[in-house]
Design a protein around this motif. Structure first.
Motif, mmCIF file in Angstrom:
data_model
loop_
_atom_site.group_PDB
_atom_site.id
_atom_site.type_symbol
_atom_site.label_atom_id
_atom_site.label_comp_id
_atom_site.label_asym_id
_atom_site.label_seq_id
_atom_site.Cartn_x
_atom_site.Cartn_y
_atom_site.Cartn_z
ATOM 1 N N THR A 1 0.826 -1.190 0.000
ATOM 2 C CA THR A 1 0.000 0.000 0.000
ATOM 3 C C THR A 1 0.868 1.250 0.000
ATOM 4 O O THR A 1 1.891 1.302 0.669
ATOM 5 N N ASP A 2 0.433 2.256 -0.740
ATOM 6 C CA ASP A 2 1.150 3.525 -0.810
ATOM 7 C C ASP A 2 0.692 4.407 0.343
ATOM 8 O O ASP A 2 -0.160 5.268 0.180
ATOM 9 N N THR A 3 1.255 4.190 1.544
ATOM 10 C CA THR A 3 0.830 4.942 2.716
ATOM 11 C C THR A 3 1.376 6.362 2.737
ATOM 12 O O THR A 3 0.888 7.198 3.482
ATOM 13 N N SER A 4 2.378 6.639 1.921
ATOM 14 C CA SER A 4 2.958 7.976 1.917
ATOM 15 C C SER A 4 2.216 8.916 0.979
ATOM 16 O O SER A 4 2.425 10.117 1.012
ATOM 17 N N GLY A 5 1.386 8.378 0.102
ATOM 18 C CA GLY A 5 0.726 9.208 -0.895
ATOM 19 C C GLY A 5 1.638 9.554 -2.049
ATOM 20 O O GLY A 5 1.449 10.572 -2.714
ATOM 21 N N LEU B 1 0.935 12.204 -5.227
ATOM 22 C CA LEU B 1 1.873 13.323 -5.345
ATOM 23 C C LEU B 1 2.494 13.343 -6.737
ATOM 24 O O LEU B 1 2.592 14.403 -7.365
ATOM 25 N N ALA B 2 2.891 12.190 -7.228
ATOM 26 C CA ALA B 2 3.452 12.109 -8.585
ATOM 27 C C ALA B 2 2.419 12.579 -9.605
ATOM 28 O O ALA B 2 2.757 13.305 -10.552
ATOM 29 N N GLY B 3 1.164 12.208 -9.415
ATOM 30 C CA GLY B 3 0.103 12.642 -10.325
ATOM 31 C C GLY B 3 -0.107 14.149 -10.297
ATOM 32 O O GLY B 3 -0.272 14.782 -11.348
ATOM 33 N N LEU B 4 -0.082 14.731 -9.108
ATOM 34 C CA LEU B 4 -0.224 16.180 -8.975
ATOM 35 C C LEU B 4 0.916 16.901 -9.695
ATOM 36 O O LEU B 4 0.695 17.844 -10.453
ATOM 37 N N LEU B 5 2.135 16.438 -9.454
ATOM 38 C CA LEU B 5 3.303 17.054 -10.086
ATOM 39 C C LEU B 5 3.274 16.885 -11.600
ATOM 40 O O LEU B 5 3.586 17.829 -12.342
ATOM 41 N N ALA B 6 2.908 15.710 -12.064
ATOM 42 C CA ALA B 6 2.863 15.460 -13.509
ATOM 43 C C ALA B 6 1.800 16.328 -14.172
ATOM 44 O O ALA B 6 2.039 16.910 -15.245
ATOM 45 N N THR B 7 0.641 16.432 -13.542
ATOM 46 C CA THR B 7 -0.426 17.264 -14.098
ATOM 47 C C THR B 7 0.021 18.722 -14.187
ATOM 48 O O THR B 7 -0.144 19.376 -15.220
ATOM 49 N N SER B 8 0.600 19.213 -13.118
ATOM 50 C CA SER B 8 1.074 20.595 -13.119
ATOM 51 C C SER B 8 2.181 20.795 -14.150
ATOM 52 O O SER B 8 2.204 21.806 -14.868
ATOM 53 N N ALA C 1 8.340 11.802 -11.948
ATOM 54 C CA ALA C 1 8.895 10.491 -12.310
ATOM 55 C C ALA C 1 9.697 9.904 -11.156
ATOM 56 O O ALA C 1 9.596 8.709 -10.865
ATOM 57 N N ALA C 2 10.471 10.738 -10.490
ATOM 58 C CA ALA C 2 11.283 10.256 -9.362
ATOM 59 C C ALA C 2 10.402 9.797 -8.206
ATOM 60 O O ALA C 2 10.683 8.772 -7.571
ATOM 61 N N VAL C 3 9.338 10.522 -7.934
ATOM 62 C CA VAL C 3 8.417 10.148 -6.851
ATOM 63 C C VAL C 3 7.682 8.856 -7.201
ATOM 64 O O VAL C 3 7.445 8.009 -6.335
ATOM 65 N N ALA C 4 7.339 8.683 -8.464
ATOM 66 C CA ALA C 4 6.556 7.511 -8.874
ATOM 67 C C ALA C 4 7.338 6.215 -8.797
ATOM 68 O O ALA C 4 6.760 5.152 -8.558
ATOM 69 N N HIS C 5 8.639 6.285 -8.980
ATOM 70 C CA HIS C 5 9.445 5.060 -9.013
ATOM 71 C C HIS C 5 9.986 4.747 -7.615
ATOM 72 O O HIS C 5 10.654 5.579 -7.003
ATOM 73 N N VAL D 1 4.892 20.847 0.996
ATOM 74 C CA VAL D 1 6.275 20.560 1.404
ATOM 75 C C VAL D 1 6.289 19.362 2.352
ATOM 76 O O VAL D 1 7.115 18.436 2.200
ATOM 77 N N LEU D 2 5.385 19.346 3.311
ATOM 78 C CA LEU D 2 5.325 18.230 4.263
ATOM 79 C C LEU D 2 4.991 16.919 3.573
ATOM 80 O O LEU D 2 5.499 15.857 3.954
ATOM 81 N N TRP D 3 4.157 16.965 2.543
ATOM 82 C CA TRP D 3 3.814 15.772 1.765
ATOM 83 C C TRP D 3 5.064 15.215 1.097
ATOM 84 O O TRP D 3 5.326 14.018 1.154
ATOM 85 N N GLY D 4 5.833 16.073 0.475
ATOM 86 C CA GLY D 4 7.076 15.628 -0.151
ATOM 87 C C GLY D 4 8.014 14.994 0.877
ATOM 88 O O GLY D 4 8.613 13.944 0.620
ATOM 89 N N LEU D 5 8.134 15.616 2.040
ATOM 90 C CA LEU D 5 9.007 15.065 3.084
ATOM 91 C C LEU D 5 8.480 13.727 3.593
ATOM 92 O O LEU D 5 9.268 12.809 3.866
ATOM 93 N N ARG D 6 7.160 13.593 3.712
ATOM 94 C CA ARG D 6 6.564 12.314 4.146
ATOM 95 C C ARG D 6 6.859 11.213 3.137
ATOM 96 O O ARG D 6 7.204 10.095 3.502
ATOM 97 N N VAL D 7 6.760 11.533 1.862
ATOM 98 C CA VAL D 7 7.080 10.567 0.818
ATOM 99 C C VAL D 7 8.550 10.153 0.925
ATOM 100 O O VAL D 7 8.891 8.971 0.791
ATOM 101 N N ALA D 8 9.407 11.098 1.175
ATOM 102 C CA ALA D 8 10.847 10.806 1.281
ATOM 103 C C ALA D 8 11.150 9.891 2.476
ATOM 104 O O ALA D 8 12.083 9.077 2.408
ATOM 105 N N ARG D 9 10.388 10.019 3.542
ATOM 106 C CA ARG D 9 10.648 9.221 4.761
ATOM 107 C C ARG D 9 10.177 7.787 4.641
ATOM 108 O O ARG D 9 10.640 6.913 5.364
ATOM 109 N N ARG D 10 9.188 7.516 3.775
ATOM 110 C CA ARG D 10 8.597 6.172 3.747
ATOM 111 C C ARG D 10 9.113 5.321 2.635
ATOM 112 O O ARG D 10 9.478 5.670 1.614
#
Length: 120
Positions: free
Chosen positions: A2-6, A10-17, A56-60, A111-120
């Motif tokens: 499961t993707d608990t970090s989101g 996040l990758a979808g939001l960044l890609a869309t933007s 792309a980096a977040v998605a992989h 910013v906190l979302w990105g950091l949460r993704v980095a931690r998990r």
């Protein structure tokens, strides 16, 4: 798993933007701080490319930690553009003003979302 970090949202939001920077660059050009050298369009396209690369980096999974850190940095780096929008729209219609001012505190959870993704 499961993707608990989101990470994937996040990758979808960044890609869309990132894609929007290329498809509809004018709104992004308008919020590029004047203090940056060169053309606003150059900054719009560079930031769009950066968002796509970070997405792309977040998605992989192998690059997710670095991608999360890059996302947090990117969200912090674009804060001056949001400030410029708020200043430029201070006399705009109430809805536009609310959008511009609402973007300012929104950077914190991003910013906190990105950091949460980095931690998990």
């Amino acid at each position: 798993m499961t993707d608990t970090s989101g990470a994937l949202p996040l990758a979808g939001l960044l890609a869309t933007s990132g894609v929007l920077h290329f498809l509809t660059p004018k709104p992004f050009d308008a919020i590029v701080p004047r203090s940056l050298p060169g053309s606003p369009r150059t900054w719009t396209l560079l930031s769009g490319a950066a968002e796509l690369a970070v997405a792309a980096a977040v998605a992989h999974p192998r690059t997710r930690r670095l991608g999360g850190l890059a996302a947090a940095g990117l969200f912090a780096a674009v804060f001056p553009a949001n400030v410029k929008m708020a200043v430029d729209w201070q006399d705009a219609a109430p809805v536009r003003r609310a959008i511009a001012y609402g973007r300012l505190p929104l950077q914190i959870p991003l910013v906190l979302w990105g950091l949460r993704v980095a931690r998990r």
